[in-house]
Design an enzyme around this catalytic site. Structure first.
Site, PDB file in Angstrom:
ATOM      1  CD  GLU A 259     -49.356  21.347 -14.693  1.00  0.00           C
ATOM      2  OE1 GLU A 259     -49.953  22.277 -14.130  1.00  0.00           O
ATOM      3  OE2 GLU A 259     -48.702  20.493 -14.079  1.00  0.00           O
ATOM      4  CG  HIS A 278     -51.038  21.436 -10.732  1.00  0.00           C
ATOM      5  ND1 HIS A 278     -50.012  21.993 -11.425  1.00  0.00           N
ATOM      6  CD2 HIS A 278     -50.716  21.580  -9.414  1.00  0.00           C
ATOM      7  CE1 HIS A 278     -49.104  22.456 -10.574  1.00  0.00           C
ATOM      8  NE2 HIS A 278     -49.510  22.210  -9.341  1.00  0.00           N
TER       9      HIS A 278
HETATM   10  P1  NAD Z   1     -39.552  22.430   0.116  1.00  0.00           P
HETATM   11  O1  NAD Z   1     -38.755  23.561  -0.411  1.00  0.00           O
HETATM   12  O2  NAD Z   1     -40.061  22.490   1.517  1.00  0.00           O
HETATM   13  O3  NAD Z   1     -38.704  21.083  -0.020  1.00  0.00           O
HETATM   14  C1  NAD Z   1     -37.990  20.730  -1.163  1.00  0.00           C
HETATM   15  C2  NAD Z   1     -36.904  19.774  -0.732  1.00  0.00           C
HETATM   16  O4  NAD Z   1     -36.245  19.318  -1.904  1.00  0.00           O
HETATM   17  C3  NAD Z   1     -35.826  20.419   0.155  1.00  0.00           C
HETATM   18  O5  NAD Z   1     -35.659  19.687   1.351  1.00  0.00           O
HETATM   19  C4  NAD Z   1     -34.558  20.356  -0.699  1.00  0.00           C
HETATM   20  O6  NAD Z   1     -33.406  20.133   0.079  1.00  0.00           O
HETATM   21  C5  NAD Z   1     -34.873  19.172  -1.587  1.00  0.00           C
HETATM   22  N1  NAD Z   1     -34.098  19.134  -2.815  1.00  0.00           N
HETATM   23  C6  NAD Z   1     -33.740  20.164  -3.615  1.00  0.00           C
HETATM   24  N2  NAD Z   1     -33.029  19.710  -4.676  1.00  0.00           N
HETATM   25  C7  NAD Z   1     -32.928  18.365  -4.503  1.00  0.00           C
HETATM   26  C8  NAD Z   1     -32.311  17.338  -5.255  1.00  0.00           C
HETATM   27  N3  NAD Z   1     -31.654  17.594  -6.388  1.00  0.00           N
HETATM   28  N4  NAD Z   1     -32.413  16.065  -4.806  1.00  0.00           N
HETATM   29  C9  NAD Z   1     -33.072  15.780  -3.658  1.00  0.00           C
HETATM   30  N5  NAD Z   1     -33.654  16.721  -2.888  1.00  0.00           N
HETATM   31  C10 NAD Z   1     -33.590  17.996  -3.320  1.00  0.00           C
HETATM   32  O7  NAD Z   1     -40.735  22.217  -0.926  1.00  0.00           O
HETATM   33  P2  NAD Z   1     -42.133  21.527  -0.656  1.00  0.00           P
HETATM   34  O8  NAD Z   1     -43.056  22.512  -0.067  1.00  0.00           O
HETATM   35  O9  NAD Z   1     -41.894  20.218   0.005  1.00  0.00           O
HETATM   36  O10 NAD Z   1     -42.623  21.307  -2.168  1.00  0.00           O
HETATM   37  C11 NAD Z   1     -42.017  20.335  -3.007  1.00  0.00           C
HETATM   38  C12 NAD Z   1     -42.581  20.492  -4.395  1.00  0.00           C
HETATM   39  O11 NAD Z   1     -43.997  20.306  -4.408  1.00  0.00           O
HETATM   40  C13 NAD Z   1     -42.337  21.874  -5.010  1.00  0.00           C
HETATM   41  O12 NAD Z   1     -41.774  21.720  -6.285  1.00  0.00           O
HETATM   42  C14 NAD Z   1     -43.686  22.454  -5.194  1.00  0.00           C
HETATM   43  O13 NAD Z   1     -43.761  23.273  -6.313  1.00  0.00           O
HETATM   44  C15 NAD Z   1     -44.541  21.210  -5.348  1.00  0.00           C
HETATM   45  N6  NAD Z   1     -45.958  21.481  -5.028  1.00  0.00           N
HETATM   46  C16 NAD Z   1     -46.931  20.903  -5.780  1.00  0.00           C
HETATM   47  C17 NAD Z   1     -48.273  21.167  -5.495  1.00  0.00           C
HETATM   48  C18 NAD Z   1     -49.386  20.548  -6.284  1.00  0.00           C
HETATM   49  O14 NAD Z   1     -50.448  21.161  -6.371  1.00  0.00           O
HETATM   50  N7  NAD Z   1     -49.218  19.376  -6.831  1.00  0.00           N
HETATM   51  C19 NAD Z   1     -48.609  22.016  -4.438  1.00  0.00           C
HETATM   52  C20 NAD Z   1     -47.578  22.556  -3.662  1.00  0.00           C
HETATM   53  C21 NAD Z   1     -46.259  22.301  -3.980  1.00  0.00           C
END
Ligand code: NAD
Length: 328
Positions: A259, A278
């Protein structure tokens, strides 16, 4: 006696004075510097920080008592050094879940109706060409990861009349069913059955390239793939090949393995690919929540409370030992 808080994140107080006023009302003196070094931390009690690096040296040689990350990723903070010194490091967990979920749903509509394609044809090329899209109602949405963001995506897609499948081996099936979605045991089943697939898992060694060539080959030719989580979750080369060869109908990416992606990345030549820079968490509301949560953590700490969302657990125990109260 005034406590001094250094705020090193540009969006703090940008869309509302509330967080600044809150800190002032609680008796904090505010110092603002986007880029700081050790000498800027002199006399500073608390740090609210975005992506600026907080080194072990800064932590060890300053008098910082709390570090509040304005966001969730703490890879820019030397956690070990903070833990060694008994300094709590807090995050603003969940502040941007709604924003990322809404962007995901926006992608669902943009892909299903060819919105971006249609806009570009008319607006940039002045061509009056119809597209034939599809309704999302009754379609199957495969959601990978049922955490804070995945759940908000599921809530919204159920309201749209979609049939939602969820793959998350770490969440109980009953919890998933409560939301009106159907849990699946195997990722492959979700990929085979879904019209839309969206990723909501963290990037780690077990999830890197969770969607690769084999996984894409299981998807329907008419299906769409969405990634608003982290770039490394999808093997981009495999995605590029799939889009070029029409193995899936389209994709939307907010995140990339590099990125920003190089301007000559083959991604930009892919048909039916929608890209954003992003922006998942970039809403005024999410920024406001992050501002207030970071400020609240600092205020709570100096009021003798254990702030919410401390990432270094050992320090929580230490604070309990010192008599800090749990926050409700
Ligand atoms: P979270 O920790 O609340 O949830 C993640 C979920 O993924 C959990 O329920 C976990 O059990 C599950 N998980 C882990 N490994 C797994 C696998 N192998 N298969 C299936 N499920 C699995 O996280 P969140 O707050 O929901 O965020 C999710 C993602 O979004 C993160 O990677 C975060 O970095 C990303 N994110 C992106 C932005 C953006 O600007 N685009 C902003 C915030 C977060």
């Amino acid at each position: 006696m005034y406590k001094r808080v250094l705020i090193a994140t540009r969006t703090f107080g940008k869309y509302s004075d509330d967080p600044i006023e809150f800190l002032k009302k609680e008796g904090f003196e505010i110092v603002r510097i986007d880029r700081f070094n050790l000498s800027d931390l002199e006399g500073v009690d608390a740090l609210i920080v975005g992506t600026h690096h907080v080194t072990a040296e800064m932590i060890e040689r300053s008098k910082l008592k709390i570090i509040a990350k304005h966001g969730v990723g703490v890879d820019n903070i030397d956690l070990e050094a903070a833990t060694r010194k008994g300094i709590p490091v807090t995050i603003t967990a969940g502040a941007n879940s709604l924003s990322v979920a809404e962007l995901t749903i926006a992608f669902v509509f943009a892909l299903s109706r060819g919105l971006i394609w249609s806009h570009n044809r008319l607006f940039h090329e002045k061509r009056w060409e119809g597209t034939v899209g599809q309704e999302v109602t009754g379609k199957t949405f495969g959601v990978i990861g049922f955490g804070a963001i995945g759940r908000e995506v599921v809530r919204r897609s159920i309201c749209l009349g979609m049939n939602v499948l969820v793959y998350d081996p770490y969440v109980s099936k009953d919890t998933i069913r409560v939301f009106g979605a159907t849990p699946v045991d195997e990722l492959d089943d979700l990929l085979k059955e879904s019209d839309f697939v969206s990723l909501h898992v963290p990037l780690n060694e077990s999830t890197r390239n969770i969607i690769g060539e084999r996984e894409i080959s299981l998807m329907k030719k008419t299906a769409f793939l969405i990634n608003t989580s982290r770039g490394g979750l999808i093997d981009e080369e495999a995605l590029i090949k799939a889009l070029r060869e029409g193995m899936i109908a389209g994709a939307a990416l907010d995140v990339f393995s590099e990125e920003p992606p190089s301007p000559d990345s083959p991604l930009f030549e892919c048909p039916n690919l929608i890209t954003t820079a992003h922006i998942g968490a970039h809403t005024k509301e999410a920024i406001y929540r992050m501002n207030m949560m970071a400020a609240q953590a600092v205020v709570d700490f100096f009021n003798g409370k254990i702030p919410k969302y401390v990432v270094n657990e050992e320090v929580v125990n230490l604070l309990k030992h010192k008599g800090y109260q749990e926050t409700s």
